[in-house]
Each structure stands twice: as structure tokens, then as C-alpha cells.
Design a protein around this motif. Structure first.
Motif, PDB file in Angstrom:
ATOM      1  N   LYS A  13       0.869  -1.182   0.000  1.00  0.00           N
ATOM      2  CA  LYS A  13       0.000   0.000   0.000  1.00  0.00           C
ATOM      3  C   LYS A  13       0.899   1.222   0.000  1.00  0.00           C
ATOM      4  N   LYS A  14       0.591   2.135  -0.912  1.00  0.00           N
ATOM      5  CA  LYS A  14       1.365   3.368  -0.976  1.00  0.00           C
ATOM      6  C   LYS A  14       0.564   4.499  -0.372  1.00  0.00           C
ATOM      7  N   LYS A  15       1.294   5.461   0.169  1.00  0.00           N
ATOM      8  CA  LYS A  15       0.630   6.664   0.656  1.00  0.00           C
ATOM      9  C   LYS A  15       1.538   7.823   0.296  1.00  0.00           C
TER      10      LYS A  15
ATOM     11  N   LYS B 110       4.920   7.131  -1.083  1.00  0.00           N
ATOM     12  CA  LYS B 110       5.809   6.298  -0.278  1.00  0.00           C
ATOM     13  C   LYS B 110       5.133   4.971   0.026  1.00  0.00           C
TER      14      LYS B 110
ATOM     15  N   GLU C  20       3.701   2.647   2.254  1.00  0.00           N
ATOM     16  CA  GLU C  20       3.208   2.697   3.621  1.00  0.00           C
ATOM     17  C   GLU C  20       3.307   1.319   4.254  1.00  0.00           C
ATOM     18  N   GLU C  21       2.869   0.318   3.452  1.00  0.00           N
ATOM     19  CA  GLU C  21       2.936  -1.044   3.991  1.00  0.00           C
ATOM     20  C   GLU C  21       3.366  -1.990   2.872  1.00  0.00           C
TER      21      GLU C  21
ATOM     22  N   ARG D 239       9.761  -0.396   3.339  1.00  0.00           N
ATOM     23  CA  ARG D 239       8.692   0.269   4.086  1.00  0.00           C
ATOM     24  C   ARG D 239       9.080   1.720   4.392  1.00  0.00           C
ATOM     25  N   GLY D 240       8.148   2.628   4.121  1.00  0.00           N
ATOM     26  CA  GLY D 240       8.378   4.045   4.422  1.00  0.00           C
ATOM     27  C   GLY D 240       9.196   4.764   3.364  1.00  0.00           C
TER      28      GLY D 240
END
Lengths: 292, 763
Positions: free
Chosen positions: A210-212, A215, A217-218, A241-242
Motif C-alpha cells: 500500500k502506498k501513501k 511512499k 506505507e505497507e 517500508r516508508g
């Protein structure tokens, strides 16, 4: 409870419901072998011949028929045939990665009998649904019930290594709860076998991410057939991650996962091929994600 | 021949509905089960067979070497014992047999029998066999050595513009017939009845008559057989011996039913091979000379290795004309499971090496691979390595040109080369799977091949196969032959040949049960000989039946009768075949095979007509390779076969597709390794054969070029399609990668290794 004298084993039981099953598990001092679709057991003649007590789970509705879609996930009976999952509209919509892995197992005939519970209990590092269940963070519900409750365990608490599970003392897998990933999650599953169907994996890889805001995210990564126990590639995950997903990151992740896995050379493939292709599959997954 | 668009196999309905009763379906009262105690060592001395004194041995029957009147399987060399006595020579070699009323009891008893061994050094590499100090067979561990020479290699060497050398290897292959080996022996006072899944009832009868030193009458009955591919040619003699020994000693009918794991572990495999070949060619790629060396790994005992070697040697120059040739072939003994008959019988190994040599010549000279082949294809009037002049039914060129055209080979070859360029470039730079993950490398490969139909050399004249046809009370001809149905369609072919020769309905021809007490020895069902050789006897029999019936009608009625299209015409009468046959029910006609006198072979000097005729084929395989996983798939497969005449067109196409697919398996999927002399496979889960998912789109074409001595012109077909598939597939890999592919099988792991090496050397 019905019992009869089968050909090879001492006893076969077919409990009609969960209470009968739990009573049987509690009363039987000897180890029992639980059977759902028998797709793994039947081809291992030595194993079913040496089993003294077989417990057929296909009459226990809680195991064989449960398919409860909830708001945050789905509860699947451990003995539900994979083809039911493949056909289920909501599972197709919310868990396409699970449907994809089920489709790639064996053949249609196998899918009509095989189950998630069986795949887990067989505890093969090449079990095709295991990497996917791992990245979905599936929760296994283990019987017999204590005070009316199943024990809740994660996959890596149950599957310990090739043919090894923590399920001693007549414990059984009753149900599997699979939380839905976010609708916009990225997913990838690929299996490489020596044949397109009816083949045990040489390598497989499941990725869920999962991107946010550009970036990661997970990210959850789990390879199959390249480690004795099905575990997520945590070092590789933490590298990603991140971080923003870039070509450079992807190449680093590839190098990381090739170090993280510990494949063997056996009849199906070689250490070199498995290691390299695990890396390539991860690259394939991440580049797909990058381009999305 | 009658036109017959939809001719289903005569055995199709029963098999599809599950009504066919195989050997494991037999219900025999008092049937006991046999099991085999086997060697865990590739080579060891047997010190002692130890029976646990606490076990009740009265409940079971044990057989060891001491119980056997003649302890050898009568085959070519008589070197293989039914049970090892002093030394075991391969992992899985039978040492003792145990029978009990149930399988479980037999298995239990087995746990209480212990064999003490003294392990001995073993030969596990075929190339070490000849010089090894360990002696398994004769002085030098050679089951057979063949040298074939034609012309003078010196001349070729002097004139050659290029000398091209190739080393090649092929691996084991398992038959993986659907039905594992199974045999039942029923003891009677002076005879033993054997019933089982087998190809060659008279081989079994001969082996068991010898084993019992003629003291027992042996009756062999073939049960419906679920696939064989050669795997039930030689092996059932051993298995039948085991069942019969237990049956006679215990007094009970005995079943020997192998499960899949035992079957793949201890039964025969295709001979692995090693080749070292040198070609002398001119600037244009014309073959001036071939110096071919080949080795076949025969395993611990000879079985049929000598004949397999002969076929390999006689096929070594492939479909090509070569003026100067030396072929040096050796079948060697090693401490491994005896290799045995398998569809193609040495031909596939030989053709593989020859075709890869062609690829290498093309690569060396910078010529397209089809051009090099085209220049060298043999034609009518030219001679083979044994100086056999091909006088009729030669179609190497016709099949080759046809398949090139059908597949659009030349254009695709250029197209795919262009297509692959950017993909290979990206692959070298390590850009996959960054780029389009659906990219696939496309290859197109080809092979020209042939199969000598019928027995090698003088074989047919030694066997002199015999058949008999009788007219039943219903006026139907009943065929008595020892030929067996194993899925290949013998029953359909025989009924069709005889019914067409007599102009009657196929359903009006009957086949007698294959039982050695009833049917004459028409020879084994092997070597693509059934339709061509035994089928020709059916046509001869039909002619004689008509002659005899016409003669009898004339004798009785005083007028001349002619036979036309199912009816006898004489005076004012028209009588159907059926009416006349009923009238003369009991009429019996016998026919025996001899080669046409023009066919001559000298099997001491290896000169002359090695085969009465060859069947010809060419194939083009289109292959795709995944640049991420190196998975290889054959997506389209074109082949043109010239088999004289297709007796049943649909069935011939099915044979060609099946054989080709089995050859694709040999090329890309089927792998067996030895671990200290033990095969590393256990069955369907780890021995991967192509499934429907690996089946390419087939385009099969059959050309007809009649063989004057075959039924309706037919030649052998059964083995031919297998022979060329693997080289066609590998030719496509040469085309894609421009690298040498010289071993079978090729797996994705091999391609990865090739690419890693390439990257290392180039980077």
C-alpha cells in the motif's frame, strides 16, 4: 458418530458437527489424522497407511461449509473446497490474490477437493496458498475449543517447517479469518513450476503493498519453496517500508531478498535458480507496482 | 481401401466407459500377493539371507535364487537372473520374493527378512565402463560394439572446408504408461497360466519355459494393457517369472502388482547416451564425411541393449546422404537399472546428435539451419551408411519441404530473429522484468528424421511371424495373432485391414484373445512392425480366403465365381461374402512372413538393407521463452509424416500428436538423476511429463508414398513421431540464443545457467 472398519487404517470417524469433533479430539489418546479433501494424503501412501485413526472433516459444517463475509474480512472453514473460494463473488472482489493462488493449485479436480486447512496442515514449504495467507496476515482458528473458543494463531505459529506444525495433541485447524486488504492495495502472486498445472512450485512469491503519498506505507513479501518455514521476508520489507518506490530501491530489494532466502537443490530445481528467480519475481512485482 | 470418415477405435467405447477389465480388476478366488525384496546397493555381495526366527514363516511363501531351475531371463544374452544369487548389480535388483494371502501380510513378512550385503565398488558412469577393473559383462563391459564404415574418411578430411565437432548427451526417460506393471500367475498341475499387462506374449512364454527347464507348460494371456511404449516388451518376462515362481511354490494364484513408485524405481528406462561426432563439410555445408561415436548406457544387464544399439548405429546419419562414414557404437554395462525398449529404440538418441551436429555446422558456416539440412537430405537411389540403396518410398525431401511451407519456417525464422533482438539485448542488460513482462523470446526450430520400419537387419526372417484366419459359423473371419493392443490401435488397424481387403464391414472381423495356446507366434508388438509386417499377412490371408472360397464354389456349382466388392458372382448368382463364409465355416488360412527376397542384410559386416523400408518425417517447433523465469513452452508444432499409407487417418494423426508430445517431454520436462545408483523420482508428482497445458497447437500432415510390400502400401508409424520432436525443440533454442544445446533435457535452470555464464563472460 459413525465409525466403520476401513481397509488400511484402524478407524475412520466422520463427526457430524463441531461438538462431536471436539469430543473425539478430547477422548482419543492416540494421534489422529484429520482429512478434508485428502488431495495430499492420498498420494502419500505410506502416510495414510501408517495413520491409525482418520477423521473425515467433510460433515462438520463449521469447517466444511463456513464462508462468512464480514465487514473487515472473511471467515473461511478450514475444509472449504478451494473452488468455492474461486467462485465466490466477494472473495474475488476483495481477495483477488487469494483467488489467484487457488486457481494455480493442482488442477480443477484438485481445487474441487483441496482446502486452505489442508494446505496449511500439510506444511509443505511449497504449499501454494501459504505465502498468500502469510501476506494477508490470516488468523488461524485452532480447535478443539477451550471454553467455547478457538485458539487464534498466525501462520508462522502453526507451520514450523517441512511437514512440521505445532498442532500436536489432536489440535486441528477449524477456520481461517482473512482480513481484507485496502481496496487500492497492490497485489502480486506468481508461481513457477515445471508444468503449467499439476506441478509443485519451484518458486513462488506473494506481495501485498500500500502506498501513501508516493511512499510505501505497507509492504508484505512472502516467498514460497525457498525457505523451510513460510515466513515473510522481513529484512526486504523493512528496506522498502516508508520509502519511495524507485528503481534503485527495487534493485536493492532484489539483492536483499536473494540473501534472505535459503533455497535448496532438490528434484524440482536448484539453489541457484530458486534464489535468482525469487529476486526476479520480486523485481517483476515491484516494477509492476512502480508503473501502476 | 474404403473411404471411412469417422472410424472410431474398436476399443474406444469400453475404455471410455470404464468397462475394460485390466489385470487389477481380475477376481480370482484364493489370489495371493507377491512382493519383492530388493537390493539397496548399486553393487554388493550377498552374504546371507536372514529370516527372523520369531516370525511365523509358515503363513507365507519365500522364493530365492535356489528355487529356480534356470535362473536367467531368456532374452538376448541370458545374463540377467530372475533373482540375484551371489552379487547384486543395481539398486532395486530382486533378491527374494515373498507371497502371502494379503499384500499387508506380504509386506509385514518382508520386514522380517534381512539380507546381509558386503557393498562393492560400482560403475556408475557409462564412459568409465569399458576401462573399469570391475567386470560386469565379458572382458570389457561391452554388451555390443558396432563399427559401420563406408567410403574413406581420409578423402573427406582432405577435401573438407570445415571440421565440426560435437559432444552430446541424452538422459533417461521413463515410459510412465498409465497402468503400472502387473502380472498374475495361476499354477496348475503341469502348467502355469500367466495373465498380465504386456506387449509380447511369446517373449514371456519363452522366458518362463526356459526358467522351468521345460518342466511346465506355459500359457500366456494378455490382459487389456494400459499403455506400454516399449516398457512392457522386455520387463514382463522378469515379472512373470517372479509371479510364476511364487505360484508354483505356494500353490496359490499370485498377483505381482507394482505401485507407481516401485514401477518407476526398478523398471527399464530409455538408454542414456553420449555422442562424440565429427563432421567434414564443404563450404556450402554438404557433408563429405561423418565420424560418429556413440555410447549407450545399458545398465546392469543386457536386456535388448544390443538391438537398441544396432538401431541407434543404423540411424546415426539421420535423414542424410553421406559419402564417407564411420560409425562406432558401444552399449556398455553399468551398475544401474537395466535400460530397455522405449518408443524409438535408440533412434531418438542418434537423430538428436545428428540434428544438433547439423545446427552446429550451420552455425559454423553462417548458413541458415534449414539450408544445411536441405543440401544433405537423402533421395531415392542414394545409399545409407550400410550401403543400402533406397529404391522406393523415400520422402526425406518431400516431408522436409512440406513442413517448411506449412509452417512458414523461413519467414518466421527471420521475423523471430528480429523480434528477439531487443528482448535479448534487454535480457543481457538485466532489464527484465523491468520492461514489458509479457515479452517472450520466440524460437523456431526444425528436424528431419526417419524410422526404419520393422525389425532391424535379419530380425524378421528369424522370427518368421505367423498368423491364422478362420471363418466362424456366423461367416465372420476370426484373426489369430500374437499382436497386442496397448493403446496404440492394433485391434482397430487389424480389423480395418482385413475388412478392407475382403470388402466387408469392420464389425464383421473378429479378433481372438491373445493366448499363446491359441494364437500362433506372429512376433512381438514392437519396432513399428505390427501394421506393416503382420498387417501385410492379413492382406495375403484375405486374398487366399477369396481364392479358396471361389474355388470351393466352383467345385460345388461348376461355374466360375469372381469376387467383387463383398460379393461372389458366378453364373446367375450373387452371393455375399457372409453367405459363402457361413457355408464354408471352419475354413482356415495360415500365413507366414518372409522378407521380400530383394531385401538382404549382412549383420556381421553391417552391410545391406538394415530395414525393408524407412518412414520419413520432418517437424518444425515454435518455442517461447519467458525472459524472467526462463520457462520454455512449445506453442506450435508442425509435422509432416510420410508413412506409406495411413490405415486409419484419425488414429494416425493421434499417434503423431501423442508421439510428438512425448518427445517434447523428453526435450523439456522429463529428468531423472541417479543418486548413488538410485533414481531420484517416485512417480507423477516428481517426474513431470507434459499435460494438456503443455500441449502445443498441432498441425499434422500425412503424405502417402506406398511401400510395395506393406498392406495397402502402409509402413511403420508408432515410433517415428517421437524421434524428431526433441531435436526440433532444441533447434529452436539454438535459434533464439545462438548457443550450443547438446544435451537432453533442457530445463529453465539450464537456460539461467547459460545466461549467467554469458553475462559473466561478456560483462
Amino acid at each position: 458418530m459413525k465409525s466403520n472398519q476401513p481397509l488400511n487404517s484402524e478407524k475412520v470417524f466422520r463427526p457430524a458437527n463441531l461438538d462431536e469433533l471436539d469430543a473425539l479430539a478430547a477422548q482419543t489418546a492416540e494421534g489422529v489424522t484429520y482429512v478434508a479433501g485428502a488431495t495430499d494424503l492420498l498420494v502419500q501412501e505410506e502416510r495414510w497407511k501408517s495413520a491409525r485413526i482418520l477423521v473425515d472433516l467433510t460433515a462438520v459444517k463449521a469447517l466444511h461449509a463456513t464462508l462468512e463475509v464480514r465487514e473487515n474480512g472473511v471467515l473461511i472453514g478450514a475444509a472449504v473446497p478451494l473452488s468455492r473460494l474461486i467462485r465466490h463473488p466477494l472473495i474475488r472482489e476483495r481477495l483477488p490474490i487469494l483467488v489467484e493462488t487457488c486457481r494455480q493449485i493442482g488442477s480443477v479436480q484438485i481445487q474441487n477437493r483441496a482446502s486452505l486447512g489442508g494446505n496449511i496442515a500439510n506444511a509443505s514449504p511449497a504449499g501454494d496458498t501459504l505465502p498468500v495467507l502469510s501476506v494477508l496476515e490470516a488468523e488461524l482458528r485452532i480447535g478443539p475449543r477451550q471454553n467455547g473458543e478457538f485458539e487464534k494463531l498466525s501462520l508462522d505459529q502453526v507451520m514450523l517447517g517441512p511437514g512440521q506444525t505445532s498442532l500436536n495433541g489432536n489440535r486441528y485447524i477449524a477456520q481461517i479469518f482473512i482480513p481484507f486488504p485496502p481496496r487500492d492495495a497492490f497485489w502480486y502472486f506468481r508461481k513457477v513450476g515445471q508444468r503449467q498445472a499439476l506441478a509443485i512450485s519451484k518458486v513462488s512469491l506473494a506481495v501485498l503493498g500500500k502506498k501513501k503519498e508516493e511512499k510505501i506505507e505497507e509492504i508484505r513479501i512472502c516467498p514460497g519453496s525457498v525457505t523451510p518455514q513460510i515466513v515473510r521476508a522481513q529484512k526486504t520489507e523493512s528496506l522498502l517500508r516508508g520509502q519511495p518506490l524507485t528503481e534503485e530501491r527495487i534493485e536493492k530489494a532484489r539483492a536483499a531478498i536473494e540473501c534472505e532466502v535459503s533455497p535448496i537443490t532438490d528434484i524440482r530445481s536448484t539453489t541457484e535458480y530458486r534464489r535468482r528467480i525469487t529476486g526476479e519475481l520480486l523485481r517483476e512485482a515491484l516494477y509492476l507496482w512502480l508503473r501502476n | 481401401m474404403k473411404a471411412s470418415p469417422k472410424e472410431f477405435r474398436v476399443d474406444a467405447a469400453e475404455k471410455l466407459s470404464g468397462a475394460t477389465s485390466y489385470i487389477r480388476d481380475e477376481q480370482i478366488p484364493g489370489l495371493w500377493y507377491g512382493t519383492t525384496v530388493r537390493s539397496p546397493h548399486p553393487r554388493a555381495r550377498i552374504r546371507e539371507i536372514h529370516l527372523d526366527p520369531h516370525f511365523d514363516w509358515n503363513t507365507v511363501t519365500i522364493v530365492t535364487a535356489q528355487d529356480i531351475p534356470n535362473n536367467y531371463v531368456a532374452m538376448l544374452e541370458n545374463d540377467m537372473p530372475f533373482l540375484a544369487e551371489k552379487v547384486v548389480n543395481y539398486v532395486g535388483e530382486p533378491v527374494a520374493l515373498i507371497a502371502a494371502p494379503t499384500r499387508a501380510e506380504a509386506e509385514e513378512a518382508k520386514k522380517h527378512l534381512r539380507v546381509d550385503y558386503e557393498p562393492l565398488p560400482a560403475i556408475l558412469d557409462m564412459l568409465e565402463a569399458e576401462k573399469s577393473s570391475i567386470k560386469l559383462f565379458g572382458e570389457n563391459n561391452l554388451f555390443k560394439e558396432i563399427v559401420i564404415e563406408k567410403g574413406n574418411l581420409e578423402t573427406a578430411r582432405e577435401k573438407a572446408a570445415a571440421v565440426v565437432e560435437l559432444e552430446a548427451r541424452t538422459g533417461y526417460q521413463e515410459h510412465l504408461y498409465l497402468e503400472p506393471q502387473g502380472m498374475i500367475a495361476i499354477p496348475e498341475k503341469d502348467r502355469v497360466i500367466l495373465k498380465g499387462s504386456l506387449q509380447c506374449p511369446y517373449y514371456v512364454k519363452n522366458a518362463l519355459t526356459t526358467m522351468f527347464a521345460g518342466l511346465k507348460h506355459i500359457t500366456v494371456i494378455q490382459a487389456p494393457t494400459g499403455g506400454a511404449f516399449g516398457g512392457k516388451e522386455d520387463f514382463p518376462s522378469l515379472l512373470a517369472g517372479h509371479a510364476a515362481l511364487l505360484a508354483v511354490k505356494s500353490g496359490h494364484p499370485i498377483a505381482m502388482f507394482y505401485d507407481r513408485e516401485e514401477d518407476v524405481q526398478v523398471t527399464t528406462k530409455r538408454h542414456p547416451s553420449y555422442h562424440h561426432d565429427v563432421a567434414y563439410v564443404d563450404q556450402e555445408g554438404c557433408l563429405l564425411g561423418l565420424d560418429l561415436h556413440l555410447w549407450l548406457d545399458g545398465g546392469a544387464y543386457c536386456t535388448l541393449s544390443q538391438v537398441v544399439l544396432a538401431r541407434a548405429a543404423l540411424t546415426a546419419t539421420g535423414s542424410y546422404y553421406v559419402p564417407n562414414v564411420r560409425i562406432h557404437a558401444k552399449a556398455v554395462a553399468t551398475n544401474t537399472v537395466p535400460s530397455g525398449a522405449f518408443r524409438g529404440f535408440g533412434g531418438p538418441q542418434a537423430v538428436f546428435a545428428m540434428e544438433m551436429l547439423m545446427e552446429k555446422i550451420a552455425q559454423r558456416l553462417g548458413l541458415p539451419p534449414h539450408e544445411v539440412r536441405r543440401k544433405n537430405l537423402i533421395k531415392e537411389g542414394q545409399d545409407t551408411a550400410t550401403e543400402q540403396v533406397l529404391k522406393y518410398s523415400v520422402s526425406a525431401r518431400e516431408t522436409f519441404e512440406d513442413v517448411l511451407q506449412e509452417s512458414d519456417y523461413e519467414q518466421k525464422y527471420r521475423q523471430y530473429q528480429e523480434w528477439n533482438k531487443p528482448i535479448l539485448e534487454k535480457l543481457r542488460k538485466g532489464e527484465y522484468p523491468k520492461s514489458n513482462r509479457h515479452d517472450r523470446l520466440r524460437g523456431i526450430g526444425l528436424a528431419a528424421f526417419l524410422h526404419g520400419a520393422g525389425f532391424t537387419g535379419t530380425g524378421e526372417n528369424k522370427i518368421q511371424g505367423k498368423i491364422r484366419v478362420e471363418l466362424t459359423a456366423e461367416g465372420k473371419p476370426l484373426i489369430f495373432s500374437a499382436q497386442t493392443e496397448m493403446g496404440q490401435g492394433e485391434q482397430t488397424a487389424f480389423r480395418k485391414i482385413l475388412s478392407d481387403a475382403l470388402y466387408i464391414d469392420r464389425d464383421d472381423v473378429l479378433l481372438a484373445e491373445v493366448n499363446t495356446d491359441k494364437v500362433p507366434d506372429s512376433g512381438p508388438t514392437v519396432a513399428s512392425r505390427t501394421t506393416m509386417v503382420v498387417g501385410s499377412l492379413l492382406v495375403d490371408a484375405a486374398e487366399e480366403i477369396i481364392q479358396q472360397l471361389s474355388y470351393r464354389l466352383k467345385e460345388e456349382q461348376g461355374v466360375q465365381f469372381d469376387y467383387r466388392r463383398g460379393y461372389f458372382y458366378g453364373g446367375e448368382q450373387i452371393l455375399s461374402f457372409r453367405e459363402v463364409a457361413q457355408k464354408y465355416a471352419g475354413l482356415t488360412v495360415e500365413k507366414q512372413y518372409h522378407h521380400p527376397p530383394i531385401i538382404k542384410f549382412d549383420d556381421i559386416r553391417w552391410k545391406g538393407d538394415a530395414y525393408p523400408v524407412f518412414s520419413w518425417a520432418a517437424a518444425v517447433a515454435e518455442v517461447e521463452v519467458d525472459p524472467v523465469t526462463f520457462e520454455i513452452r512449445v506453442v506450435r508444432y508442425f509435422t509432416t509424416h510420410e508413412i506409406g499409407k495411413a490405415i486409419n487417418y484419425n488414429q494416425a494423426v493421434a499417434q503423431i500428436e501423442g508421439g510428438s508430445l512425448q518427445g517434447i517431454g523428453y526435450a523439456l520436462y522429463e529428468k531423472i538423476k541417479l543418486q548413488n545408483g538410485k533414481f531420484d523420482i517416485s512417480g507423477f508428482t516428481d517426474y513431470i511429463i507434459p499435460a494438456t497445458t503443455e500441449t502445443p497447437e498441432f498441425q499434422v500432415k500425412i503424405l502417402e508414398n506406398p511401400y510395395p510390400f506393406g498392406p495397402f502400401g502402409a509402413k511403420g508409424l508408432g515410433e517415428l513421431p517421437f524421434v524428431g520432436a526433441a531435436p526440433a525443440v532444441l533447434s529452436a533454442l539454438w535459434m533464439i540464443f545462438g548457443k550450443e544445446f547438446n544435451h537432453l533435457p533442457v530445463l529453465p535452470e539450464d537456460l539461467l545457467q547459460l545466461f549467467s555464464k554469458q553475462k559473466n563472460t561478456e560483462g
